[in-house]
Enzyme design. Structure first.
Site, PDB file in Angstrom:
ATOM      1  N   GLU A 277       6.426   8.847  -5.181  1.00  0.00           N
ATOM      2  CA  GLU A 277       5.006   9.107  -5.409  1.00  0.00           C
ATOM      3  C   GLU A 277       4.739   9.510  -6.864  1.00  0.00           C
ATOM      4  O   GLU A 277       3.776   9.054  -7.477  1.00  0.00           O
ATOM      5  CB  GLU A 277       4.524  10.212  -4.463  1.00  0.00           C
ATOM      6  CG  GLU A 277       4.365   9.783  -3.020  1.00  0.00           C
ATOM      7  CD  GLU A 277       3.656  10.831  -2.182  1.00  0.00           C
ATOM      8  OE1 GLU A 277       2.788  11.538  -2.724  1.00  0.00           O
ATOM      9  OE2 GLU A 277       3.965  10.946  -0.988  1.00  0.00           O
TER      10      GLU A 277
ATOM     11  N   ASP B 150       8.312   7.273   5.650  1.00  0.00           N
ATOM     12  CA  ASP B 150       7.577   8.067   4.659  1.00  0.00           C
ATOM     13  C   ASP B 150       7.227   9.426   5.266  1.00  0.00           C
ATOM     14  O   ASP B 150       6.181   9.609   5.882  1.00  0.00           O
ATOM     15  CB  ASP B 150       6.308   7.332   4.226  1.00  0.00           C
ATOM     16  CG  ASP B 150       5.613   8.023   3.058  1.00  0.00           C
ATOM     17  OD1 ASP B 150       6.097   9.080   2.617  1.00  0.00           O
ATOM     18  OD2 ASP B 150       4.586   7.503   2.593  1.00  0.00           O
TER      19      ASP B 150
ATOM     20  N   SER C 136      22.841   2.512   2.763  1.00  0.00           N
ATOM     21  CA  SER C 136      23.669   2.715   3.948  1.00  0.00           C
ATOM     22  C   SER C 136      23.608   1.424   4.737  1.00  0.00           C
ATOM     23  O   SER C 136      22.632   0.676   4.655  1.00  0.00           O
ATOM     24  CB  SER C 136      23.190   3.909   4.789  1.00  0.00           C
ATOM     25  OG  SER C 136      21.802   3.871   4.997  1.00  0.00           O
TER      26      SER C 136
ATOM     27  N   ASP D 100       4.614  13.861   1.548  1.00  0.00           N
ATOM     28  CA  ASP D 100       3.378  13.614   0.783  1.00  0.00           C
ATOM     29  C   ASP D 100       3.156  14.750  -0.197  1.00  0.00           C
ATOM     30  O   ASP D 100       3.270  15.933   0.174  1.00  0.00           O
ATOM     31  CB  ASP D 100       2.158  13.525   1.713  1.00  0.00           C
ATOM     32  CG  ASP D 100       1.900  12.112   2.219  1.00  0.00           C
ATOM     33  OD1 ASP D 100       2.637  11.187   1.815  1.00  0.00           O
ATOM     34  OD2 ASP D 100       0.971  11.937   3.023  1.00  0.00           O
TER      35      ASP D 100
END
EC number: 3.5.1.11
Length: 823
Positions: A195, A333, A261, A336
């Site tokens: 972000e 996600d 991974s 924030d």
């Protein structure tokens, strides 16, 4: 003169003798902490006798009458082999490194205090189910039993490192184990950094160019973003080089390496032997010893075997006779950043949708070795903890009169991820394992499963519920006082991606995009891989049925799909052009390099020069493309962005504009930039490796850096505690070896598969495992690096659930007896 010579000889001889005596004394005290694996103990806290049978690779096979006794013995074994590592990771989570290491770790302590990972872990203990609380308590008793033995019998303080530090070893508590899971979540979370980077790029570039540099993964459902300046009006501080907070003393670093991974599975219908197959190799930063520790636990419902994390009472990656489980980073996600407006009339308040509200505030004192204590003020908002601008370069995107806060699923005070891990070990089928995953909170993972009947993939971890009207869709920091930007709880577990028994019979994940769903059920806009998945698909499609060996072959594959894709694009107008240039000229060197690359198949083999040329060229090329537009921000793009380079050389959406150097009067073409970048790369390589191109070796530069977090930088000692190995692979190969990207040795291999496992349910005991170093954290132990050379060569060790095989070549059997049995 002869007298002087004799005295000098005597003094020299005396110094040599003193040095030898000091070395022997030092070795004696340091070796006292080497455990005797054939010892017997009578210990409080056990209900019955326990055996710890260590096979020839020093993998403990633990047998006890109750599950609690087995967890106790696992804690005992972990502490015997990895006590320093466990204590250091605990101090990292607690924000108490500076008590031992001084001011060098002050910034990481400050960050950990602001996250309050340890306080949240303490709160989460009561949220665990009764079985997990019992496991945590038994495990802690086992760790403390070994600490008590160290103190009672002068066993070298438990590890050589403790001789350098005077601090006492605090007892282990259940919260400590939960804190390590939260620390792992920090390592595997990267959306905060993403972000900030996207916001910084938005402040410099038009939207189309941001889309070039940070392109969306192909697929529908992505909505165009507004510019960051339209979301959070400035002014913003001038861009500068970001200051990353690294913890040099812990295997877990705050600059994320979460993008790697692998896991794949084949149902019985796609297996040559008729049993399900499962392979897993999670990638984290390399350390000595490895983060992972192999173990086998004989629980009441059967044996489980695989990789554990020292400090945690669970096999996190592995199998039982009925089920295998693997993990990859889901890239969900779950973070924030919110920009919070501070009340200009009262700095103790911040704006909310309902008006001004006081920060939750408390003081925290950080004790610093050889310095005065530091007092910091911790502040929390409704959205989460306030992070200072000195971390993650948040200052560059935070206007005056504002602060940044973080919403993150791992900041739950009722985190039941530990209960999920314990239940997963005891699951007897895919359905039971999926149900166990319901309790996972963070870190979000793709849970790959295989049982005797089929295969499945389930994304586990809390998925934040965002308002469809969220201003940035969670892709950039947003105003925290706007209700639509705040989280609205989490989605039900049933909304997490799930695939059970696919028609194709094959499942796989390399951190690639897993679903194509519209926001807010999108899971993520940012994914960890768009390249490795291409190679994996090619290997899976190459045969109708698979075997354990074909899965191993895929794990060890070193062909770079990125090199195969980019080189024909970037060098399209450079191949075989012009007459042969005179020897010794830059033009001739370029021709020799291009001739080698033209015949290269993209294999990042340690013995070849081509990978070295390719990596240096792409690094120089990307820097030339972005440096004039981004300035200091270009330093943040320290690894190749394949999708960006491809967009530029295919001129997707006009992206070839990046090739023109803004400051020059001429208009440079993409071919010009490619040629200049290749010349730059060859000059640097010649300086480092000499003029003979054919003698260059990728493995000389791509050394795996298994460094000791504490002693690895100490002169002389570092040659004894650090493990360095020539390795194949690269940033975009299935056998991933993440390059450092910066500094004098940008090609050093700093992260990769610290653990590999392949499980075959047609013959479960033929399953194989390996870690990147050894089981012991003691540099004087023969098990400190005994697995490292096998790992480097792509070899594995068998680990059977047959007790007889474990005992057959045991290096020692430790007997634990209840103290009451002494009466």
């Amino acid at each position: 003169m002869i007298v002087v010579f004799r005295w000098l000889l005597r003094i020299f001889t005396g110094l040599v003798v003193l040095a030898l005596v000091a070395t022997l004394i030092g070795y004696y005290f340091l070796s006292r902490s080497l455990p005797d694996y054939n010892e017997s103990f009578r210990i409080e806290g056990l209900s019955g006798p326990v055996e710890i049978v260590r096979n020839d690779a020093n993998v403990p096979h633990i047998f006890g009458k109750t599950d609690e006794d087995v967890y106790f013995a696992l804690g005992f074994a972990h502490a015997q082999d990895r006590l320093w590592q466990m204590v250091t990771m605990r101090r990292t989570a607690q924000g108490r490194l500076s008590e031992v290491f001084g001011e060098r770790t002050l910034k990481i302590d400050e960050l950990m205090r602001r996250y309050d990972l340890y306080g949240l872990a303490q709160s989460s203990v009561e949220a665990q189910d009764p079985e997990t609380r019992a496991a945590l308590e038994a495990y802690a008793r086992g760790v403390n039993a070994w600490i008590a033995e160290v103190n009672a019998d002068a066993r070298g303080r438990g590890a050589p490192e403790f001789f350098l530090f005077s601090n006492e070893i605090a007892v282990w508590r259940p919260a400590d184990s939960i804190a390590l899971i939260k620390l792992m979540a920090l390592q595997l979370s990267s959306h905060l950094q993403s972000e900030v980077l996207r916001a910084r790029a938005s402040l410099l570039l038009p939207d189309a160019r941001v889309a070039d540099l940070l392109p969306d993964v192909p697929g529908a459902g992505v909505i165009a973003l507004p510019s960051y300046a339209s979301l959070v009006p400035g002014p913003f501080p001038a861009l500068r080089k970001a200051e990353h907070v690294e913890d040099p003393l812990s295997p877990f670093h705050t600059k994320s390496l979460s993008g790697a991974s692998n896991a794949w599975a084949a149902a019985p219908s796609r297996s040559a032997a008729g049993g399900s197959l499962l392979a897993n190799d999670p990638h984290l930063g390399f350390t000595a010893p490895s983060i992972w520790y192999l173990a086998r636990l004989q629980l009441s419902l059967g044996g489980v075997i695989g990789a554990t994390l020292p400090g945690v009472p669970a096999v996190l990656l592995g199998r039982s006779n009925r089920l295998g489980w693997a993990l990859t980073s889901a890239y969900l996600d779950d973070q924030d950043i919110h920009i919070e407006e501070v009340n200009p009339e009262n700095h103790e308040e911040y704006r909310t949708p309902d008006g001004w509200k006081r920060f939750e505030t408390r003081r925290s004192i950080i004790k610093v070795k050889d310095a005065r204590p530091i007092t910091i003020t911790l502040r929390w908002t409704d959205n989460g903890p306030v992070l200072p601008g000195t971390h993650y370069d948040l200052a560059a995107i935070t206007p005056p009169g504002h602060v940044a806060s973080l919403s993150w699923t791992a900041l739950s005070p009722a985190d039941t991820s530990m209960s999920a891990a314990v239940r997963l070990m005891k699951a007897a089928s895919i359905d039971e394992a999926i149900e166990a995953g319901r309790l996972f909170v963070a870190p979000a993972q793709n849970l790959m499963l295989a049982d005797t009947q089929g295969v499945a993939l389930q994304t586990v971890g809390a998925m934040p519920r965002r308002d469809p009207a969220h201003q940035s869709k969670g892709r950039m920091p947003s105003p925290g006082w706007i209700a639509g930007n705040r989280w609205q709880g989490t989605f039900p577990y049933e909304e997490n991606p799930r695939v059970v028994t696919p028609e194709t019979g094959i499942l796989g994940n390399t951190n690639n995009k897993t679903v194509d769903r519209p926001f807010p059920l999108h899971v993520s806009f940012d994914w960890g891989d768009t390249q490795r998945i291409q190679r994996w698909l090619a290997l899976m499609k190459s045969r109708e049925v698979h075997t354990r060996e074909s899965f191993i072959e895929a794990q060890l594959d070193t062909v770079s799909p990125t090199a195969r894709n980019l080189l024909p694009l970037v060098a399209a107008d450079l191949w075989f052009t012009g007459e042969a240039a005179p020897e010794g000229t830059p033009e001739r060197l370029r021709q020799r390099a291009l001739a080698l690359l033209a015949e290269w198949n993209g294999e990042m083999n340690e013995h070849l020069p081509e990978p070295l040329i390719y990596m240096a060229w792409m690094r120089a090329l990307q820097d030339r493309l972005i440096r004039d537009e981004l300035g200091p921000l270009a330093d943040e793009f320290d690894h190749l962005q394949p999708d960006f380079v491809e967009r530029v050389y295919r001129n997707t959406g006009g992206a070839s504009v990046w090739c023109d150097i803004i400051q020059s009067a001429a208009t440079e073409s993409c071919t010009d930039i490619a040629r200049m970048a290749l010349d730059d790369a060859l000059v640097r390589l010649t300086e480092d490796w000499g003029p003979n191109v054919e003698s260059w070796r990728w493995g000389d530069a791509h050394q795996a850096t298994h460094d000791h977090p504490t002693l690895g930088q100490v002169p002389v000692l570092r040659y004894f505690v650090n493990i360095r190995q020539s390795t194949s692979g690269g940033d975009q190969t299935l056998m991933r070896g993440v390059t450092r990207g910066t500094g004098p040795n940008p090609d050093e291999n700093v992260a990769g598969a610290g653990y590999r496992g392949v499980y075959d349910f047609a013959d479960p005991d033929s399953s194989v495992f390996i870690t990147s170093t050894g089981q012991s954290g003691h540099p004087l132990s023969r098990f400190y690096d005994n697995l490292g050379e096998l790992w480097r060569r792509g070899e594995y060790i068998p680990m059977s659930l047959d007790p007889g095989l474990a005992r057959a070549a045991a290096v020692g059997i430790t007997h634990l007896e209840p103290a009451a049995a002494a009466d």
